[in-house]
Motif scaffolding. Structure first.
Motif, PDB file in Angstrom:
ATOM      1  N   THR A   1     -30.668 110.480  28.097  1.00 51.67           N
ATOM      2  CA  THR A   1     -30.193 110.297  29.465  1.00 51.67           C
ATOM      3  C   THR A   1     -30.238 108.831  29.865  1.00 51.67           C
ATOM      4  O   THR A   1     -29.285 108.305  30.463  1.00 51.67           O
ATOM      5  N   TYR A   2     -31.334 108.171  29.546  1.00 51.01           N
ATOM      6  CA  TYR A   2     -31.480 106.751  29.881  1.00 51.01           C
ATOM      7  C   TYR A   2     -30.359 105.938  29.233  1.00 51.01           C
ATOM      8  O   TYR A   2     -29.747 105.081  29.870  1.00 51.01           O
ATOM      9  N   ALA A   3     -30.086 106.232  27.959  1.00 47.10           N
ATOM     10  CA  ALA A   3     -29.021 105.509  27.266  1.00 47.10           C
ATOM     11  C   ALA A   3     -27.677 105.749  27.926  1.00 47.10           C
ATOM     12  O   ALA A   3     -26.877 104.816  28.112  1.00 47.10           O
ATOM     13  N   ALA A   4     -27.405 107.005  28.296  1.00 50.88           N
ATOM     14  CA  ALA A   4     -26.120 107.343  28.908  1.00 50.88           C
ATOM     15  C   ALA A   4     -25.931 106.666  30.262  1.00 50.88           C
ATOM     16  O   ALA A   4     -24.792 106.436  30.696  1.00 50.88           O
ATOM     17  N   MET A   5     -27.029 106.324  30.940  1.00 51.00           N
ATOM     18  CA  MET A   5     -26.934 105.745  32.286  1.00 51.00           C
ATOM     19  C   MET A   5     -26.753 104.231  32.280  1.00 51.00           C
ATOM     20  O   MET A   5     -26.543 103.642  33.347  1.00 51.00           O
ATOM     21  N   GLN A   6     -26.817 103.581  31.133  1.00 53.24           N
ATOM     22  CA  GLN A   6     -26.800 102.126  31.144  1.00 53.24           C
ATOM     23  C   GLN A   6     -25.456 101.530  31.563  1.00 53.24           C
ATOM     24  O   GLN A   6     -25.405 100.606  32.369  1.00 53.24           O
ATOM     25  N   LEU A   7     -24.352 102.040  31.036  1.00 49.15           N
ATOM     26  CA  LEU A   7     -23.052 101.533  31.473  1.00 49.15           C
ATOM     27  C   LEU A   7     -22.772 101.878  32.940  1.00 49.15           C
ATOM     28  O   LEU A   7     -22.331 101.002  33.705  1.00 49.15           O
ATOM     29  N   PRO A   8     -23.013 103.127  33.386  1.00 49.94           N
ATOM     30  CA  PRO A   8     -22.874 103.393  34.821  1.00 49.94           C
ATOM     31  C   PRO A   8     -23.769 102.501  35.677  1.00 49.94           C
ATOM     32  O   PRO A   8     -23.372 102.078  36.769  1.00 49.94           O
ATOM     33  N   ALA A   9     -24.976 102.201  35.177  1.00 50.48           N
ATOM     34  CA  ALA A   9     -25.871 101.321  35.930  1.00 50.48           C
ATOM     35  C   ALA A   9     -25.258  99.932  36.097  1.00 50.48           C
ATOM     36  O   ALA A   9     -25.344  99.320  37.172  1.00 50.48           O
ATOM     37  N   GLY A  10     -24.631  99.418  35.019  1.00 53.92           N
ATOM     38  CA  GLY A  10     -23.991  98.115  35.105  1.00 53.92           C
ATOM     39  C   GLY A  10     -22.838  98.107  36.085  1.00 53.92           C
ATOM     40  O   GLY A  10     -22.668  97.161  36.866  1.00 53.92           O
ATOM     41  N   ILE A  11     -22.046  99.171  36.088  1.00 57.29           N
ATOM     42  CA  ILE A  11     -20.912  99.262  37.015  1.00 57.29           C
ATOM     43  C   ILE A  11     -21.413  99.373  38.449  1.00 57.29           C
ATOM     44  O   ILE A  11     -20.889  98.719  39.365  1.00 57.29           O
ATOM     45  N   LEU A  12     -22.435 100.220  38.682  1.00 58.88           N
ATOM     46  CA  LEU A  12     -23.003 100.346  40.029  1.00 58.88           C
ATOM     47  C   LEU A  12     -23.610  99.027  40.499  1.00 58.88           C
ATOM     48  O   LEU A  12     -23.480  98.650  41.665  1.00 58.88           O
ATOM     49  N   ALA A  13     -24.275  98.320  39.598  1.00 57.25           N
ATOM     50  CA  ALA A  13     -24.876  97.031  39.965  1.00 57.25           C
ATOM     51  C   ALA A  13     -23.808  96.043  40.408  1.00 57.25           C
ATOM     52  O   ALA A  13     -23.996  95.293  41.379  1.00 57.25           O
ATOM     53  N   ASP A  14     -22.667  96.040  39.725  1.00 56.81           N
ATOM     54  CA  ASP A  14     -21.614  95.087  40.036  1.00 56.81           C
ATOM     55  C   ASP A  14     -20.834  95.457  41.293  1.00 56.81           C
ATOM     56  O   ASP A  14     -20.460  94.590  42.079  1.00 56.81           O
ATOM     57  N   PHE A  15     -20.583  96.753  41.499  1.00 59.97           N
ATOM     58  CA  PHE A  15     -19.714  97.167  42.586  1.00 59.97           C
ATOM     59  C   PHE A  15     -20.449  97.706  43.811  1.00 59.97           C
ATOM     60  O   PHE A  15     -19.963  97.593  44.931  1.00 59.97           O
ATOM     61  N   TRP A  16     -21.602  98.323  43.598  1.00 64.60           N
ATOM     62  CA  TRP A  16     -22.336  98.947  44.701  1.00 64.60           C
ATOM     63  C   TRP A  16     -23.541  98.117  45.121  1.00 64.60           C
ATOM     64  O   TRP A  16     -23.999  98.201  46.256  1.00 64.60           O
ATOM     65  N   GLY A  17     -24.090  97.332  44.181  1.00 67.74           N
ATOM     66  CA  GLY A  17     -25.210  96.451  44.482  1.00 67.74           C
ATOM     67  C   GLY A  17     -26.553  97.055  44.119  1.00 67.74           C
ATOM     68  O   GLY A  17     -26.739  98.279  44.217  1.00 67.74           O
TER      69      GLY A  17
END
Length: 449
Positions: free
Chosen positions: A71-87
């Motif tokens: 699960t942690y591995a699967a969340m890394q790309l979404p985490a990067g996108i959320l960090a860039d667009f959502w903050g």
């Protein structure tokens, strides 16, 4: 005179930025404790889970632990996108609320499906934290401070591993394993509130100059920013995955971390309890030593890498140290070194694994600035894929060599079983070491295209 006044005002703003950035970084770094706690807690409560839920096979316990890593591995790309667009501020707050809910569900579980669901939910939450923490120090700290900040992040995060070692063992003995997860849920809620109230995504949110402008004023090439609206998410992912220099730190980190987390996260405590006849608390003390080694090694390699201006050779050297120590643990006295040698050995395992502290820097600096967040998320996903795969495989090897012994409802494995599993880990580390030689040396400079 006017020019001097303008320069003085700029210096004051820079100093205010340097003060404020720590106030922003600290709550997210402390929140990261929860990620490390969930990562390693299963090993300390392994026998309790096997007894309470009638888990008969070691591989099944490995699967429960590995849910976190998949699960942690699967969340890394979404985490990067959320960090860039959502903050980071909003993302971290939501992540901690999810982690708290998962910890409560895990602690209250009366069945295996509920246990899996709690493990999954908390893993989704904490899986969003690291990349957003990277985003914080990418926005608030200079590029030349990246390795040092990565090391400090490891230092703070590993306090969560300390909590999931001997202190957790004391809580389990004094209360029960469920109480420990209720406590981490409460901590996650407190840090969610602190993150919402204190954290700001970028200096401009509080009227301070961006770090890129500060670097330019100091005569340093700005590192650029992460993904902007002119790039599509798919194009950015394609850029990262299509870059052959992205893969060596990804693959090396995957293999090295798989061994480390198999030992620290699940099988280290049972190994010491079964091979040496130690109590849970005594065995957990050795996990504290592993974490202490990582807490020393993380800041050390980050500082050395930044100061020396190299990435590849510190990485390679620390992994070579890890392999040498692991071979010693595997070979010495048939996989049962003298008790007096155990603390130095496990401490150096933690130091050697600290090579991964600069994995994100290795990937970030070989990719264009606009994909830095996705590059960080992708490379950070590899180690958790490796851990998810290795933990049940290690348990499968143990089961192959099991001779039928059971004590208090828990399988007991002979020393030969543990040594066979250790040899497998040594082979994995050797391949990881070879891959570190393929990491591109950036001299701590980021691409500017």
């Amino acid at each position: 005179m006017l020019q001097d006044d303008g320069q003085s005002a700029w210096q004051l703003r820079v100093r205010e930025l340097e003060r404020r950035r720590w106030l922003v970084w600290v709550p997210v770094a402390l929140a990261f404790l929860a990620a490390y706690f969930h990562r390693t807690a299963t090993g300390v409560v392994a026998d309790s889970l096997m007894r309470d839920f009638a888990i008969e096979r070691a591989a099944e316990l490995g699967v429960l632990s590995s849910i976190y890593f998949y699960t942690y591995a699967a969340m890394q790309l979404p985490a990067g996108i959320l960090a860039d667009f959502w903050g980071p501020r909003r993302t971290v707050t939501l992540a901690l609320l999810m982690a708290a809910g998962g910890a409560v569900l895990f602690g209250a579980s009366e069945s295996m499906p509920a246990l899996y669901a709690g493990r999954f939910l908390s893993s989704v939450g904490v899986g969003l934290l690291f990349v957003n923490l990277v985003k914080i120090y990418a926005n608030w700290f200079r590029l030349r401070e990246f390795g040092t900040m990565s090391g400090l992040t490891v230092l703070v995060g590993n306090a969560g591993s300390l909590l999931a070692a001997t202190p957790l063992a004391f809580v389990v003995e004094a209360l029960n394993w469920r109480a420990a997860f209720y406590l981490i849920a409460a901590y996650s809620l407190v840090m969610a509130a602190a993150s919402w109230l204190i954290v700001r995504d970028r200096p401009a949110d509080v009227g301070l100059p961006p770090v890129a402008a500060v670097e330019e004023s100091e005569g340093v090439a700005a590192s650029g920013s992460t993904m902007t609206g002119q790039y599509s998410v798919v194009a950015c992912i394609r850029t990262v995955l299509g870059n052959r220099y992205t893969w060596p730190p990804f693959l090396a980190g995957t293999l090295v971390y798989s061994v480390f987390m198999t030992f620290l996260g699940v099988w280290g405590v049972p190994y010491f309890m079964q091979v040496y006849g130690m109590s849970r608390i005594e065995a957990s003390n050795y996990m504290v030593a592993v974490v202490a080694g990582n807490m020393v090694g993380g800041p050390l390699i980050g500082f050395l890498s930044d100061r020396l201006g190299y990435r590849r050779w510190p990485y390679c050297g620390f992994v070579a140290m890890f392999l040498a120590v692991w071979l010693t643990l595997t070979v010495w006295n048939g996989g049962k070194p003298p008790v007096g040698a155990l603390y130095p050995l496990v401490f150096m395992i933690g130091v050697g694994m600290s090579a991964l502290t600069i994995s994100v820097a290795c990937a970030r600096e070989v990719n264009p600035p606009h994909v830095a967040g996705i590059a960080a998320g992708f490379v950070n996903s590899g180690p958790f894929i490796g851990a998810a795969l290795m933990q049940p495989i290690f348990g499968w090897v143990l089961d192959l060599h099991w001779q039928g012994a059971i004590e208090n409802g828990v399988k007991v494995y002979p020393g030969s079983a543990w040594q066979s599993a250790f040899w497998l880990c040594a082979a994995v580390l050797a391949v990881g070491l070879a891959l570190t030689l393929l990491i591109r040396e950036t001299r701590c400079r980021a691409r500017v295209d």
